[in-house]
Scaffold this motif. Structure first.
Motif, PDB file in Angstrom:
ATOM      1  N   SER A  40       0.816  -1.217   0.000  1.00 57.31           N
ATOM      2  CA  SER A  40       0.000   0.000   0.000  1.00 57.31           C
ATOM      3  C   SER A  40       0.849   1.266   0.000  1.00 57.31           C
ATOM      4  O   SER A  40       0.336   2.354  -0.232  1.00 57.31           O
ATOM      5  CB  SER A  40      -0.952   0.001   1.196  1.00 57.31           C
ATOM      6  OG  SER A  40      -0.216   0.051   2.399  1.00 57.31           O
ATOM      7  N   VAL A  41       2.150   1.129   0.252  1.00 54.94           N
ATOM      8  CA  VAL A  41       3.049   2.279   0.307  1.00 54.94           C
ATOM      9  C   VAL A  41       3.821   2.456  -0.998  1.00 54.94           C
ATOM     10  O   VAL A  41       4.001   3.564  -1.478  1.00 54.94           O
ATOM     11  CB  VAL A  41       4.043   2.128   1.485  1.00 54.94           C
ATOM     12  CG1 VAL A  41       5.056   3.250   1.510  1.00 54.94           C
ATOM     13  CG2 VAL A  41       3.294   2.037   2.806  1.00 54.94           C
ATOM     14  N   LEU A  42       4.264   1.334  -1.565  1.00 53.99           N
ATOM     15  CA  LEU A  42       5.100   1.378  -2.766  1.00 53.99           C
ATOM     16  C   LEU A  42       4.269   1.219  -4.029  1.00 53.99           C
ATOM     17  O   LEU A  42       3.156   0.699  -3.996  1.00 53.99           O
ATOM     18  CB  LEU A  42       6.157   0.267  -2.698  1.00 53.99           C
ATOM     19  CG  LEU A  42       7.110   0.339  -1.508  1.00 53.99           C
ATOM     20  CD1 LEU A  42       8.044  -0.854  -1.516  1.00 53.99           C
ATOM     21  CD2 LEU A  42       7.901   1.634  -1.522  1.00 53.99           C
ATOM     22  N   ASN A  43       4.830   1.657  -5.136  1.00 56.11           N
ATOM     23  CA  ASN A  43       4.175   1.537  -6.444  1.00 56.11           C
ATOM     24  C   ASN A  43       4.580   0.204  -7.053  1.00 56.11           C
ATOM     25  O   ASN A  43       5.615   0.086  -7.697  1.00 56.11           O
ATOM     26  CB  ASN A  43       4.617   2.680  -7.366  1.00 56.11           C
ATOM     27  CG  ASN A  43       4.292   4.030  -6.794  1.00 56.11           C
ATOM     28  OD1 ASN A  43       3.155   4.275  -6.428  1.00 56.11           O
ATOM     29  ND2 ASN A  43       5.284   4.891  -6.680  1.00 56.11           N
ATOM     30  N   LEU A  44       3.748  -0.823  -6.843  1.00 58.52           N
ATOM     31  CA  LEU A  44       4.040  -2.160  -7.319  1.00 58.52           C
ATOM     32  C   LEU A  44       3.253  -2.428  -8.596  1.00 58.52           C
ATOM     33  O   LEU A  44       2.040  -2.207  -8.641  1.00 58.52           O
ATOM     34  CB  LEU A  44       3.688  -3.184  -6.240  1.00 58.52           C
ATOM     35  CG  LEU A  44       3.994  -4.637  -6.537  1.00 58.52           C
ATOM     36  CD1 LEU A  44       5.497  -4.834  -6.795  1.00 58.52           C
ATOM     37  CD2 LEU A  44       3.550  -5.518  -5.380  1.00 58.52           C
ATOM     38  N   HIS A  45       3.963  -2.909  -9.626  1.00 59.29           N
ATOM     39  CA  HIS A  45       3.345  -3.187 -10.923  1.00 59.29           C
ATOM     40  C   HIS A  45       3.508  -4.666 -11.257  1.00 59.29           C
ATOM     41  O   HIS A  45       4.380  -5.345 -10.721  1.00 59.29           O
ATOM     42  CB  HIS A  45       3.996  -2.320 -12.004  1.00 59.29           C
ATOM     43  CG  HIS A  45       3.941  -0.858 -11.696  1.00 59.29           C
ATOM     44  ND1 HIS A  45       2.856  -0.071 -11.986  1.00 59.29           N
ATOM     45  CD2 HIS A  45       4.837  -0.050 -11.077  1.00 59.29           C
ATOM     46  CE1 HIS A  45       3.087   1.173 -11.588  1.00 59.29           C
ATOM     47  NE2 HIS A  45       4.283   1.209 -11.020  1.00 59.29           N
ATOM     48  N   ASP A  46       2.675  -5.152 -12.169  1.00 59.78           N
ATOM     49  CA  ASP A  46       2.690  -6.567 -12.536  1.00 59.78           C
ATOM     50  C   ASP A  46       3.958  -7.002 -13.256  1.00 59.78           C
ATOM     51  O   ASP A  46       4.282  -8.188 -13.270  1.00 59.78           O
ATOM     52  CB  ASP A  46       1.477  -6.903 -13.410  1.00 59.78           C
ATOM     53  CG  ASP A  46       0.168  -6.798 -12.637  1.00 59.78           C
ATOM     54  OD1 ASP A  46       0.187  -6.962 -11.399  1.00 59.78           O
ATOM     55  OD2 ASP A  46      -0.874  -6.564 -13.271  1.00 59.78           O
ATOM     56  N   SER A  47       4.657  -6.065 -13.869  1.00 60.70           N
ATOM     57  CA  SER A  47       5.865  -6.406 -14.620  1.00 60.70           C
ATOM     58  C   SER A  47       6.812  -5.214 -14.630  1.00 60.70           C
ATOM     59  O   SER A  47       6.408  -4.081 -14.338  1.00 60.70           O
ATOM     60  CB  SER A  47       5.506  -6.785 -16.062  1.00 60.70           C
ATOM     61  OG  SER A  47       5.011  -5.650 -16.742  1.00 60.70           O
ATOM     62  N   ALA A  48       8.053  -5.496 -15.010  1.00 57.32           N
ATOM     63  CA  ALA A  48       9.020  -4.406 -15.145  1.00 57.32           C
ATOM     64  C   ALA A  48       8.595  -3.468 -16.272  1.00 57.32           C
ATOM     65  O   ALA A  48       8.762  -2.253 -16.165  1.00 57.32           O
ATOM     66  CB  ALA A  48      10.414  -4.963 -15.406  1.00 57.32           C
ATOM     67  N   ALA A  49       8.020  -4.030 -17.328  1.00 59.56           N
ATOM     68  CA  ALA A  49       7.556  -3.198 -18.447  1.00 59.56           C
ATOM     69  C   ALA A  49       6.473  -2.228 -17.988  1.00 59.56           C
ATOM     70  O   ALA A  49       6.492  -1.041 -18.352  1.00 59.56           O
ATOM     71  CB  ALA A  49       7.044  -4.078 -19.583  1.00 59.56           C
ATOM     72  N   ALA A  50       5.535  -2.703 -17.177  1.00 62.39           N
ATOM     73  CA  ALA A  50       4.472  -1.827 -16.663  1.00 62.39           C
ATOM     74  C   ALA A  50       5.056  -0.773 -15.727  1.00 62.39           C
ATOM     75  O   ALA A  50       4.630   0.388 -15.737  1.00 62.39           O
ATOM     76  CB  ALA A  50       3.415  -2.652 -15.937  1.00 62.39           C
ATOM     77  N   ALA A  51       6.057  -1.150 -14.934  1.00 60.82           N
ATOM     78  CA  ALA A  51       6.704  -0.192 -14.026  1.00 60.82           C
ATOM     79  C   ALA A  51       7.449   0.868 -14.826  1.00 60.82           C
ATOM     80  O   ALA A  51       7.397   2.059 -14.492  1.00 60.82           O
ATOM     81  CB  ALA A  51       7.659  -0.923 -13.082  1.00 60.82           C
TER      82      ALA A  51
END
Length: 141
Positions: free
Chosen positions: A121-132
């Motif tokens: 809930s604090v960090l910006n977590l994405h499904d993939s490195a590409a999405a990040a």
């Protein structure tokens, strides 16, 4: 300290502490971090077990990436098989210094650690490195 104390506690006041050494053949082991720039964004790819020793090894590469890309950073965690509190601390400190995006998917053990601690809930977590990387690119001015 008596000899009994040294035996029961594992302390031996008469010896100097031995320096930490990597396991035999570890010099040939791949680095736990790689750094590249993609689409104008610094990308660190971490792998293996992220414990205190590995986090200390990653620190200079992380500092160099932050110096090169002060406005944001992407860290790919998809190949991380274990993370401890030192890894969480590193991620939180990095997040406090820059716009941090994390790429997954996370391995089950790492996912569970993130869930238990509420760090998702604090960090910006994405499904993939590409999405990040895409999200980091949109966040750049």
């Amino acid at each position: 300290m008596t000899m009994y104390d040294a035996v029961t506690t594992g302390d031996d006041a008469s010896r100097e502490p031995e320096p930490k050494q990597r396991e035999s053949g570890a010099d040939d082991a791949p680095s736990p971090v790689s750094r590249e720039q993609r689409d104008g964004t610094e990308l660190l790819t971490l792998s293996g077990d992220l414990d205190l020793d590995v986090v200390e090894e990653i620190a200079p590469v992380l500092e160099a990436a932050l110096a090169a890309q002060p406005g944001g950073l992407v860290i790919d965690l998809s190949n991380v098989t274990f993370a401890d509190s030192s890894a969480l601390n590193m991620l939180l400190r990095t997040h406090a210094r820059t716009k941090l995006h994390l790429g997954g998917p996370l391995q089950p053990v790492v996912r569970r650690l993130f869930e238990i601690t509420g760090i998702e809930s604090v960090l910006n977590l994405h499904d993939s490195a590409a999405a990040a990387l895409e999200a980091a690119g949109r966040a750049r001015p």
